[in-house]
Design an enzyme around this catalytic site. Structure first.
Site, short mmCIF file in Angstrom:
data_model
loop_
_atom_site.label_atom_id
_atom_site.label_comp_id
_atom_site.label_asym_id
_atom_site.label_seq_id
_atom_site.Cartn_x
_atom_site.Cartn_y
_atom_site.Cartn_z
N LYS A 26 -11.75 59.67 -27.30
CA LYS A 26 -12.80 58.67 -27.14
C LYS A 26 -12.20 57.32 -26.75
CE LYS A 26 -14.57 56.41 -30.74
NZ LYS A 26 -14.76 54.95 -30.52
N ASN A 27 -11.16 56.92 -27.46
CA ASN A 27 -10.59 55.59 -27.25
C ASN A 27 -9.80 55.47 -25.96
OD1 ASN A 27 -11.72 54.63 -29.62
ND2 ASN A 27 -9.90 55.08 -30.85
N ARG A 96 -18.62 48.29 -29.33
CA ARG A 96 -17.61 47.27 -29.09
C ARG A 96 -16.97 47.41 -27.72
NH1 ARG A 96 -16.40 42.21 -30.63
NH2 ARG A 96 -14.34 41.73 -29.85
N CYS A 120 -19.02 49.09 -34.71
CA CYS A 120 -18.82 49.19 -36.15
C CYS A 120 -18.46 47.84 -36.76
CB CYS A 120 -17.70 50.19 -36.47
SG CYS A 120 -18.19 51.92 -36.30
N ARG A 125 -13.18 41.15 -34.63
CA ARG A 125 -12.45 41.57 -33.43
C ARG A 125 -12.82 40.60 -32.31
NH1 ARG A 125 -13.59 47.99 -33.35
NH2 ARG A 125 -15.63 47.34 -34.07
N PRO A 126 -12.34 39.34 -32.42
CA PRO A 126 -12.80 38.30 -31.51
C PRO A 126 -12.37 38.53 -30.08
CG PRO A 126 -10.95 37.52 -32.82
CD PRO A 126 -11.33 38.86 -33.37
N MET A 127 -13.11 37.89 -29.17
CA MET A 127 -12.84 38.00 -27.74
C MET A 127 -11.85 36.93 -27.27
SD MET A 127 -14.58 40.42 -26.14
CE MET A 127 -14.73 39.79 -24.48
N LEU A 129 -8.67 36.46 -27.35
CA LEU A 129 -7.46 36.89 -26.64
C LEU A 129 -7.80 37.35 -25.22
CD1 LEU A 129 -5.52 38.84 -29.42
CD2 LEU A 129 -5.22 36.47 -28.68
N ASP A 309 -7.45 53.72 -37.95
CA ASP A 309 -8.55 54.68 -37.79
C ASP A 309 -8.38 55.93 -38.66
OD1 ASP A 309 -9.96 53.11 -36.09
OD2 ASP A 309 -9.60 54.28 -34.28
N ARG A 401 -20.93 58.91 -33.10
CA ARG A 401 -20.29 58.04 -32.10
C ARG A 401 -18.90 58.53 -31.74
NH1 ARG A 401 -18.99 53.26 -34.20
NH2 ARG A 401 -18.05 52.88 -32.16
#
Length: 422
Positions: A26-27, A96, A120, A125-127, A129, A309, A401
């Protein structure tokens, strides 16, 4: 019936036995699908899992004007007619990984508008960067009313970018943006995950010039355009790891096939430390559970460290291990939401900041529990498979998911999981 109206009834006590095949990652699939936006032509992606997150990404591509042909586990994506450069807030909030379209759209079209993504709720998990790196490449970015608007006057420029932390998402977004930038881009302190390596292979198959994936420095020489190509996604190391823990916690004997065993090294090491027998073959791993598991300490770290994970699943296993285990979560500050639910089942867990102290108990008991996020849901299913009596697990849309019809694959190994629609 809507996914949100479904739950699992799990009857514990079964020992899992048999062979199970791992699906595509998935990732790895999500950034690769986002990367198809860089090419004005048909791109073929093989070994794509059938998951809700994949459907959500397909919906994003279709919304933008792409044609997506679904041929089972093969997707043919044609982005030649992509015109819309703005994505609805409703689509962005589904997951995300929808933010991964930012880099490709900006690189190819020079203009994009997205809202902050959902997914989730496991921590910040800020944007920042992502945006900092794009600004270094010449992008003009505005943030207002929950939306990000990015534009570049002509073409992104190569730059030297140093990530404050080795963010997987930022590495992927900037890597994709740099493929069409003018000049050379260096990304330092880059994430090293296998999914980054797979994205590099995919982009290079389309004609990108990227090297260094798997190390902490990526070098991308920009090209003027990318061409159609075909790529096969790597196996899902987290799905594989979850099967391995399931075999161990149920004292079972399961062979997990279609794996890249080196991707599983940290999981294998901790299972062996817990007293589990693990036999590694070329493309498979056999896990034989122990009569009594032993306590181990775990600290989540960026790859090649122990994956965040897999932390909830290992915690489920350690609730019935002999002794006291200490789990330290260094990636996401909210990734202990499964703890209250495991306590409902009789687990002895004490939280101190980002550390969980797990004292093993002889057995767990069935209860009504709620899934807060994808991997927490997997942990509750694992715990329920060894609990006395039945366990009802609500909010299983989170599980869907990232695990394809989980109950079907585990039941084939001897589990007793029933999907209930309400």
């Amino acid at each position: 019936m809507q996914r949100w109206a479904q739950k699992f009834l799990v009857v514990g006590g079964s020992s899992l036995k048999g062979t199970v095949k791992v699906n595509g990652s998935k990732n790895a699939s999500l950034p690769i699908l986002a990367g198809t936006l860089l090419c004005a032509g048909k791109v073929t992606i093989n070994n794509v899992p059938k998951l809700q997150d994949i459907k959500n990404m397909k919906d994003v591509l279709i919304y933008l004007g792409a044609q997506v042909k679904d041929e089972g586990r093969k997707l043919v994506v044609d982005c030649i007619n992509v015109q819309s450069l703005e994505i609805s807030e409703e689509l962005m909030r589904r997951m995300r990984a929808s933010n991964l379209v930012l880099g490709p759209l900006l690189a190819r079209f020079g203009n994009v508008k997205i809202s902050y993504p959902g997914g989730c709720n496991i921590g910040s998990r800020p944007m920042n960067l992502h945006l900092k790196g794009l600004k270094a490449m010449g992008a003009e970015i505005k943030e207002k009313y929950g939306y990000i608007t990015a534009r570049v006057p002509s073409r992104l420029k190569g730059a030297e970018i140093h990530l404050d932390v080795p963010s997987v998402g930022a590495t992927e977004n900037l890597m994709m943006a740099a493929t069409l930038a003018e000049g050379v881009t260096l990304i330092r302190n880059a994430a090293k995950e296998p999914e980054i390596v797979d994205l590099q292979k995919f982009l290079n198959a389309m004609g990108a010039q990227i090297k260094g994936a798997g190390s902490d420095t990526l070098e991308i020489k920009g090209v003027s355009r990318l061409e159609p190509a075909e790529h096969t996604v790597i196996p899902d190391r987290i799905e594989a790891g979850t099967y391995m823990v399931a075999a161990a916690i149920t004292k079972g004997d399961v062979t997990v096939t279609n794996v890249i065993s080196s991707h599983l090294d940290p999981i294998i090491a901790k299972l062996k430390e817990a007293g589990v027998k693990v036999t590694v073959n070329k493309n498979s791993v056999r896990v034989e559970g122990a009569d009594r598991l032993k306590a181990v300490d775990i600290k989540t770290m960026p790859y090649p460290g122990f994956p965040t994970d897999m932390q909830p699943q290992m915690m489920a296993l350690l609730t019935v291990a002999d002794g006291t285990s200490v789990i330290t979560e260094t990636i996401f500050e909210n990734r202990f939401k499964h703890v209250p639910e495991l306590r409902r089942m009789g687990a002895d867990i004490h939280l101190e900041g980002n550390t969980a102290i797990v004292r093993g108990v002889p057995s767990l008991s069935g209860a009504f529990v709620e899934v807060s996020d994808l991997r927490a849901g997997a942990a509750l299913v694992l715990a329920a498979m060894v609990a006395e009596d039945g366990t009802v697990i609500n909010n299983i849309e989170h599980i869907d998911r990232g695990y394809e019809r989980m109950e079907k694959k585990y039941n084939a190994l001897g589990a007793r999981i029933i999907r209930i629609s309400t």
